[in-house]
Design a protein around this motif. Structure first.
Motif, PDB file in Angstrom:
ATOM      1  N   PHE A 172      -1.209   1.640  10.443  1.00 47.91           N
ATOM      2  CA  PHE A 172      -0.398   2.730  10.980  1.00 47.91           C
ATOM      3  C   PHE A 172      -1.112   4.048  10.706  1.00 47.91           C
ATOM      4  O   PHE A 172      -1.605   4.293   9.596  1.00 47.91           O
ATOM      5  CB  PHE A 172       0.986   2.742  10.332  1.00 47.91           C
ATOM      6  N   CYS A 173      -1.182   4.905  11.714  1.00 47.38           N
ATOM      7  CA  CYS A 173      -1.891   6.174  11.590  1.00 47.38           C
ATOM      8  C   CYS A 173      -1.004   7.350  11.978  1.00 47.38           C
ATOM      9  O   CYS A 173      -0.234   7.263  12.942  1.00 47.38           O
ATOM     10  CB  CYS A 173      -3.136   6.187  12.478  1.00 47.38           C
ATOM     11  N   ASP A 174      -1.148   8.426  11.220  1.00 46.34           N
ATOM     12  CA  ASP A 174      -0.551   9.700  11.600  1.00 46.34           C
ATOM     13  C   ASP A 174      -1.603  10.426  12.442  1.00 46.34           C
ATOM     14  O   ASP A 174      -2.704  10.708  11.963  1.00 46.34           O
ATOM     15  CB  ASP A 174      -0.198  10.506  10.349  1.00 46.34           C
ATOM     16  N   LYS A 175      -1.272  10.723  13.687  1.00 47.86           N
ATOM     17  CA  LYS A 175      -2.238  11.334  14.605  1.00 47.86           C
ATOM     18  C   LYS A 175      -1.975  12.810  14.835  1.00 47.86           C
ATOM     19  O   LYS A 175      -2.582  13.427  15.700  1.00 47.86           O
ATOM     20  CB  LYS A 175      -2.245  10.558  15.920  1.00 47.86           C
ATOM     21  N   ASP A 176      -1.072  13.386  14.051  1.00 50.70           N
ATOM     22  CA  ASP A 176      -0.800  14.817  14.097  1.00 50.70           C
ATOM     23  C   ASP A 176      -0.989  15.368  12.688  1.00 50.70           C
ATOM     24  O   ASP A 176      -0.161  15.162  11.808  1.00 50.70           O
ATOM     25  CB  ASP A 176       0.619  15.082  14.599  1.00 50.70           C
ATOM     26  N   LEU A 177      -2.112  16.055  12.460  1.00 48.77           N
ATOM     27  CA  LEU A 177      -2.449  16.536  11.130  1.00 48.77           C
ATOM     28  C   LEU A 177      -2.013  17.969  10.882  1.00 48.77           C
ATOM     29  O   LEU A 177      -2.325  18.540   9.833  1.00 48.77           O
ATOM     30  CB  LEU A 177      -3.973  16.430  10.909  1.00 48.77           C
ATOM     31  N   SER A 178      -1.296  18.570  11.821  1.00 47.32           N
ATOM     32  CA  SER A 178      -0.945  19.982  11.716  1.00 47.32           C
ATOM     33  C   SER A 178      -0.062  20.281  10.508  1.00 47.32           C
ATOM     34  O   SER A 178      -0.129  21.372   9.939  1.00 47.32           O
ATOM     35  CB  SER A 178      -0.252  20.447  12.999  1.00 47.32           C
ATOM     36  N   SER A 187      -8.325  18.911  10.597  1.00 46.96           N
ATOM     37  CA  SER A 187      -7.472  19.552  11.603  1.00 46.96           C
ATOM     38  C   SER A 187      -7.246  18.657  12.815  1.00 46.96           C
ATOM     39  O   SER A 187      -6.181  18.693  13.417  1.00 46.96           O
ATOM     40  CB  SER A 187      -8.083  20.882  12.048  1.00 46.96           C
ATOM     41  N   GLU A 188      -8.259  17.864  13.184  1.00 46.36           N
ATOM     42  CA  GLU A 188      -8.129  16.936  14.300  1.00 46.36           C
ATOM     43  C   GLU A 188      -8.615  15.565  13.849  1.00 46.36           C
ATOM     44  O   GLU A 188      -9.747  15.411  13.402  1.00 46.36           O
ATOM     45  CB  GLU A 188      -8.948  17.393  15.508  1.00 46.36           C
ATOM     46  N   GLY A 189      -7.753  14.565  13.981  1.00 52.31           N
ATOM     47  CA  GLY A 189      -8.151  13.235  13.589  1.00 52.31           C
ATOM     48  C   GLY A 189      -6.970  12.329  13.314  1.00 52.31           C
ATOM     49  O   GLY A 189      -5.841  12.607  13.726  1.00 52.31           O
ATOM     50  N   LEU A 190      -7.242  11.233  12.614  1.00 62.06           N
ATOM     51  CA  LEU A 190      -6.237  10.231  12.278  1.00 62.06           C
ATOM     52  C   LEU A 190      -6.151  10.106  10.770  1.00 62.06           C
ATOM     53  O   LEU A 190      -7.160  10.212  10.066  1.00 62.06           O
ATOM     54  CB  LEU A 190      -6.597   8.868  12.871  1.00 62.06           C
ATOM     55  N   LEU A 191      -4.953   9.849  10.270  1.00 70.67           N
ATOM     56  CA  LEU A 191      -4.733   9.737   8.842  1.00 70.67           C
ATOM     57  C   LEU A 191      -3.939   8.469   8.554  1.00 70.67           C
ATOM     58  O   LEU A 191      -2.972   8.163   9.240  1.00 70.67           O
ATOM     59  CB  LEU A 191      -3.953  10.957   8.350  1.00 70.67           C
ATOM     60  N   THR A 192      -4.381   7.725   7.534  1.00 68.52           N
ATOM     61  CA  THR A 192      -3.661   6.517   7.158  1.00 68.52           C
ATOM     62  C   THR A 192      -3.603   6.394   5.643  1.00 68.52           C
ATOM     63  O   THR A 192      -4.430   6.985   4.930  1.00 68.52           O
ATOM     64  CB  THR A 192      -4.334   5.264   7.763  1.00 68.52           C
ATOM     65  N   ASP A 193      -2.612   5.652   5.152  1.00 67.84           N
ATOM     66  CA  ASP A 193      -2.449   5.427   3.712  1.00 67.84           C
ATOM     67  C   ASP A 193      -3.088   4.103   3.310  1.00 67.84           C
ATOM     68  O   ASP A 193      -2.944   3.093   4.009  1.00 67.84           O
ATOM     69  CB  ASP A 193      -0.963   5.399   3.338  1.00 67.84           C
ATOM     70  N   LEU A 194      -3.756   4.099   2.157  1.00 62.15           N
ATOM     71  CA  LEU A 194      -4.406   2.897   1.634  1.00 62.15           C
ATOM     72  C   LEU A 194      -3.828   2.548   0.272  1.00 62.15           C
ATOM     73  O   LEU A 194      -3.633   3.426  -0.570  1.00 62.15           O
ATOM     74  CB  LEU A 194      -5.918   3.119   1.478  1.00 62.15           C
ATOM     75  N   ASP A 195      -3.558   1.254   0.059  1.00 68.24           N
ATOM     76  CA  ASP A 195      -3.135   0.815  -1.267  1.00 68.24           C
ATOM     77  C   ASP A 195      -4.277   0.137  -2.015  1.00 68.24           C
ATOM     78  O   ASP A 195      -4.138  -0.247  -3.171  1.00 68.24           O
ATOM     79  CB  ASP A 195      -1.924  -0.118  -1.187  1.00 68.24           C
ATOM     80  N   HIS A 196      -5.421  -0.013  -1.338  1.00 66.77           N
ATOM     81  CA  HIS A 196      -6.616  -0.555  -1.972  1.00 66.77           C
ATOM     82  C   HIS A 196      -7.813  -0.160  -1.118  1.00 66.77           C
ATOM     83  O   HIS A 196      -7.664   0.310   0.006  1.00 66.77           O
ATOM     84  CB  HIS A 196      -6.536  -2.079  -2.099  1.00 66.77           C
ATOM     85  N   PHE A 197      -9.022  -0.362  -1.667  1.00 65.55           N
ATOM     86  CA  PHE A 197     -10.251  -0.062  -0.934  1.00 65.55           C
ATOM     87  C   PHE A 197     -10.839  -1.337  -0.340  1.00 65.55           C
ATOM     88  O   PHE A 197     -10.772  -2.411  -0.923  1.00 65.55           O
ATOM     89  CB  PHE A 197     -11.282   0.596  -1.848  1.00 65.55           C
TER      90      PHE A 197
END
Length: 207
Positions: A172-178, A187-197
């Protein structure tokens, strides 16, 4: 009449024999563990999403030569590492990948590494040493920057490589970083949460 029945019976047995020989461990069957759609054909393309490739002149999606994203380093390989106090957190960047470790993500100190076999291909390996810390108490954020690419984030997804099943799985990605202030400089991109590497990639959405 009896001759016709005998011929039909022989054909039926032959067909059943072919069906059985094409399944299971036969060389004619698909290689279930390889992640390839083409069985044992060495020229077959791997199953999985097309991976984002960004060069100076353009951005495009490409097929990699191996299902796990390719392990061969090129002259464009990147590697960064830093010792991070888990109680304090920190930020690292490798190419277009940004990593933000929040305070309290793990206990003690850990050496965090980010590696890209090719900086133009959006695949990154994340590691922490000691490996016993690779189970975070708070989510670590991974961001893929798309600035300057003219790509819509709706067309891109972040994936992780599941070694147990030998396949890419979407996150799941957050595609609004504002409104996000946790990743500095994004400022522009995708963000996701990780519980491990693990190994992660930016690929074509909808696969």
């Amino acid at each position: 009449m009896k001759l016709a029945r005998d011929r039909f019976g022989a054909i039926l047995i032959f067909v059943l024999a072919l069906s059985l020989s094409g399944c299971g461990d036969s060389s004619l069957g698909p290689d279930r563990g390889s992640g390839n759609t083409g069985g044992n054909d060495p020229g077959a393309q791997p199953a999985g999403p097309e991976i984002l490739m960004i060069t100076e002149d353009r951005a495009r999606f490409v097929r990699l030569s191996s299902a796990d994203g390719g392990n061969v380093e090129t002259a464009r390989a990147l590697h960064v590492s830093a010792v991070v106090d888990g109680a304090v957190g920190g930020n690292l960047q490798c190419g277009r990948f940004l990593l933000s470790i929040p305070p309290g993500a793990f206990e003690g100190e850990g050496t965090i590494s980010m590696s890209m076999p090719d900086s133009t291909v959006m695949v990154v390996d994340l590691e922490i040493d000691p490996v016993g810390l690779n189970d975070f108490k708070k989510p670590v954020k991974l961001c893929l920057l798309t600035e300057g690419t003219r790509l819509s984030t709706d067309d891109i997804q972040i994936y992780w490589w599941d070694e147990d099943y030998s396949e890419w799985k979407s996150l799941f990605c957050d595609k609004d970083l504002s409104d996000d202030t946790t990743v500095i400089g994004a400022s522009e991109g995708l963000l996701t949460d990780l519980d491990h590497f693990s190994r992660y990639s930016g690929g074509k959405a909808g696969w």
